[in-house]
Design a protein around this motif. Structure first.
Motif, mmCIF file in Angstrom:
data_model
loop_
_atom_site.group_PDB
_atom_site.id
_atom_site.type_symbol
_atom_site.label_atom_id
_atom_site.label_comp_id
_atom_site.label_asym_id
_atom_site.label_seq_id
_atom_site.Cartn_x
_atom_site.Cartn_y
_atom_site.Cartn_z
ATOM 1 N N ILE A 1 0.842 -1.198 0.000
ATOM 2 C CA ILE A 1 0.000 0.000 0.000
ATOM 3 C C ILE A 1 0.876 1.247 0.000
ATOM 4 C CG2 ILE A 1 -1.709 1.316 1.306
ATOM 5 C CD1 ILE A 1 -2.789 -1.321 2.379
ATOM 6 N N GLY A 2 1.942 1.209 0.812
ATOM 7 C CA GLY A 2 2.858 2.342 0.853
ATOM 8 C C GLY A 2 3.494 2.612 -0.495
ATOM 9 N N ALA A 3 3.878 1.554 -1.198
ATOM 10 C CA ALA A 3 4.495 1.711 -2.517
ATOM 11 C C ALA A 3 3.503 2.280 -3.529
ATOM 12 C CB ALA A 3 5.025 0.354 -2.999
ATOM 13 N N ILE A 4 2.268 1.799 -3.480
ATOM 14 C CA ILE A 4 1.235 2.289 -4.405
ATOM 15 C C ILE A 4 1.000 3.778 -4.198
ATOM 16 C CG2 ILE A 4 -1.230 2.177 -4.940
ATOM 17 C CD1 ILE A 4 -1.044 -0.863 -4.308
ATOM 18 N N VAL A 5 0.857 4.202 -2.954
ATOM 19 C CA VAL A 5 0.608 5.614 -2.659
ATOM 20 C C VAL A 5 1.837 6.455 -2.984
ATOM 21 C CG1 VAL A 5 0.077 7.274 -0.843
ATOM 22 C CG2 VAL A 5 -1.103 5.078 -0.898
ATOM 23 N N ALA A 6 3.035 5.950 -2.640
ATOM 24 C CA ALA A 6 4.258 6.712 -2.897
ATOM 25 C C ALA A 6 4.434 6.998 -4.384
ATOM 26 C CB ALA A 6 5.467 5.946 -2.358
ATOM 27 N N VAL A 7 4.215 5.984 -5.214
ATOM 28 C CA VAL A 7 4.344 6.179 -6.662
ATOM 29 C C VAL A 7 3.270 7.141 -7.176
ATOM 30 C CG1 VAL A 7 4.143 5.023 -8.897
ATOM 31 C CG2 VAL A 7 5.467 3.971 -7.058
#
Length: 553
Positions: A347-353
């Motif tokens: 989830i963190g990676a999805i939001v960060a990108v």
């Protein structure tokens, strides 16, 4: 319903339905992430995709704009409510609902009183700086999530960075592996096949991997149980003091959403050739936010990225938004068990990108090349938002906007014209050349309304032009009034001092190209004398040049 489906026919029905499925795949993982940014449960992000989305789609004038919470709004919710209640507490969630309702009321008021122009004070550099500051604050939290490091989500930016650096020793290797793989897939997949909903692919693949490898027992954080069932009607119960404390942040949310939402709506309307109504769009935002606050969600606005995705998918109606609402409702009723094992690093990676473009790196670079002052405005807004807070950031944004307006208004274009009407010398230049329009005549044009910020500047510019021409060289000054659409009392007083100075120097005053709509106010404020001379063309200017300076007009 008819408005939402305007443009829908048999030939594009399949395209619109497929676009709706794509939107569902994009929105589910992002809204779960945005809810976590806001310090709220995953259901708060999912509920925003049901009733608020339907209401917005049925009311809005745009056929394409997608309504949803976004990263900047989620960060603003977290930063503004985080100082009033503990993240994750019941009072925190209640305040988020109340904040959305206040936003909804403000949007309705903007629509009813047609005050959407207020958002124009948020210029592009200010929006870049404000949103960029929020985005960097979000990014720190998401990096911590990707590393498996626990930090205080409601803290200040410096505290978050300190917590992240201090917690690097506790980073989880499996979390890092999941996050790195997710980022590679998200960035690389977008370049290979842009139409694939890579966020959903990442979320599903990461969840399967965590379940199969039993990584939750190895320290990988997961989303956890998500309550099943449709959103229910509720109402936040707060004291009047708590309601009032939420007003400043609600104003900030409303203004940012208005500026971005109306811009996106107009841009796609012009691009695809259909009319839009700003006031109707504001009303749609208002009703959508009231619905969000009344059924367990938080503030919603326009989603630029999802709107662009729908445009690229060929959608030209609001049917995808309705498909999104139905799909999310089915997920809430029958599929929440599938969400419990979603790994937080994914989830963190999805939001960060998703928020990387919001940092505004390219925009700041462009501003640096184009206008250093505008760059400074954006940078100050960025730093204030990042290190002091979102509310001070929006206040500073307005102050900077007013300073920018005043700076530009106080230095209008003031020129001496040739007899043909072309500018031949700028009166704001450092070294005036002392030219005249015709023998004995100077025609001066100011390309702006005459008001308190530039009245004295204009008066001094005319005096400079007359003085530079030399003693006795000018017997008539003609003021070109074509661009003077309005004036005020302060400017009228400055003009009166100019009239007295011209009279003392036995120089007549004349006017050319007076606007009919401006004349009554100019007369009332005393700028037009009792018997003014009007020169309207080159011949009239030449005629004035032949007149002796025996009286003043």
């Amino acid at each position: 319903m008819q408005r939402a489906l305007t443009g829908l026919n048999r030939s594009n029905l399949v395209t619109e339905l497929l676009a709706g499925i794509t939107l569902l795949a994009i929105a589910i993982p992002l809204n779960i992430g945005y809810a976590q940014i806001a310090g709220l449960p995953a259901t708060a992000g999912l509920y925003a995709l049901v009733v608020p989305t339907v209401i917005y789609a049925l009311v809005v004038s745009s056929r394409q704009v997608v309504a949803s919470p976004d990263a900047a709004a989620a960060a603003l919710v977290a930063s503004s409510i985080g100082g009033l209640a503990a993240a994750g507490s019941e009072s925190y969630a209640t305040m988020a609902l109340a904040q959305a309702i206040i936003c909804g009321v403000l949007f309705v008021m903007l629509a009813v009183f047609k005050l959407g122009f207020l958002a124009n004070f948020l210029s592009k550099p200010i929006l870049i700086g404000f949103v960029g500051g929020l985005a960097l604050d979000i990014l720190v939290s998401q990096i911590a999530k990707m590393l498996g490091v626990s930090i205080e989500s409601g803290g200040e930016f410096v505290e978050k960075v300190a917590g992240l650096v201090g917690g690097l020793g506790t980073a989880n290797g499996w979390s890092i592996l999941i996050a790195v793989a997710a980022v590679i897939v998200l960035l690389g997949g977008r370049r290979l096949i842009a139409a694939v909903p890579w966020a959903l692919v990442v979320m599903v693949a990461a969840t399967v991997f965590v379940v199969v490898a039993n990584l939750d027992e190895a320290g990988v954080a997961v989303l956890g149980e998500v309550p099943a069932g449709p959103p229910t009607l509720t109402w936040p119960v707060l004291t009047w003091v708590q309601w009032l404390a939420l007003v400043p942040s609600a104003i900030a949310l409303t203004l940012v959403t208005t500026a971005e939402g109306l811009l996106v709506s107009r841009a796609y309307g012009e691009k695809r050739g259909y009319p839009t109504s700003p006031n109707r769009d504001l009303l749609a935002f208002g009703l959508g936010n009231i619905a969000a606050g009344a059924q367990g969600s938080f503030a919603v606005g326009s989603s630029t990225s999802r709107t662009a995705a729908m445009d690229q998918a060929g959608s030209r109606t609001q049917l995808p938004s309705l498909v999104l609402a139905v799909g999310t409702l089915l997920l809430l009723m029958f599929g929440t068990g599938l969400l419990a094992e979603i790994p937080s690093p994914a989830i963190g990676a999805i939001v960060a990108v998703a928020i990387l473009p919001l940092l505004g790196i390219k925009d700041f670079t462009r501003l640096w090349r184009q206008d250093r002052f505008e760059f400074a405005i954006g940078a100050v807004c960025f730093l204030v938002t990042l290190f002091i807070g979102s509310i001070p950031g929006i206040l500073v944004a307005f102050v900077l906007s007013l300073i920018n307006v005043a700076k530009r208004a106080s230095a209008p274009a003031i020129d001496v014209l040739t007899a043909d009407g072309d500018p031949q010398d700028s009166l704001l230049a450092d070294a005036p050349k002392g030219t005249t329009t015709a023998p004995g005549v100077i025609v001066v044009r100011m390309a702006a309304p005459l008001f308190f910020a530039n009245g004295a500047v204009f008066t001094e510019a005319v005096k400079t032009a007359v003085t530079a021409a030399g003693p006795g060289a000018v017997h008539t000054v003609v003021i070109d009034m074509e661009a003077v659409t309005d004036t005020d009392v302060t400017a009228a007083e400055s003009f009166e001092s100019l009239t007295d100075w011209l009279s003392d120097n036995r120089i007549r005053l004349a006017f050319s190209r007076m606007r009919d709509d401006a004349r009554p106010r100019l007369e009332r404020l005393g700028i037009l004398t009792a018997q003014p001379v009007f020169a309207t063309n080159r011949a009239a200017v030449v005629e004035l040049s032949d007149r002796p300076s025996d009286s003043n007009a």
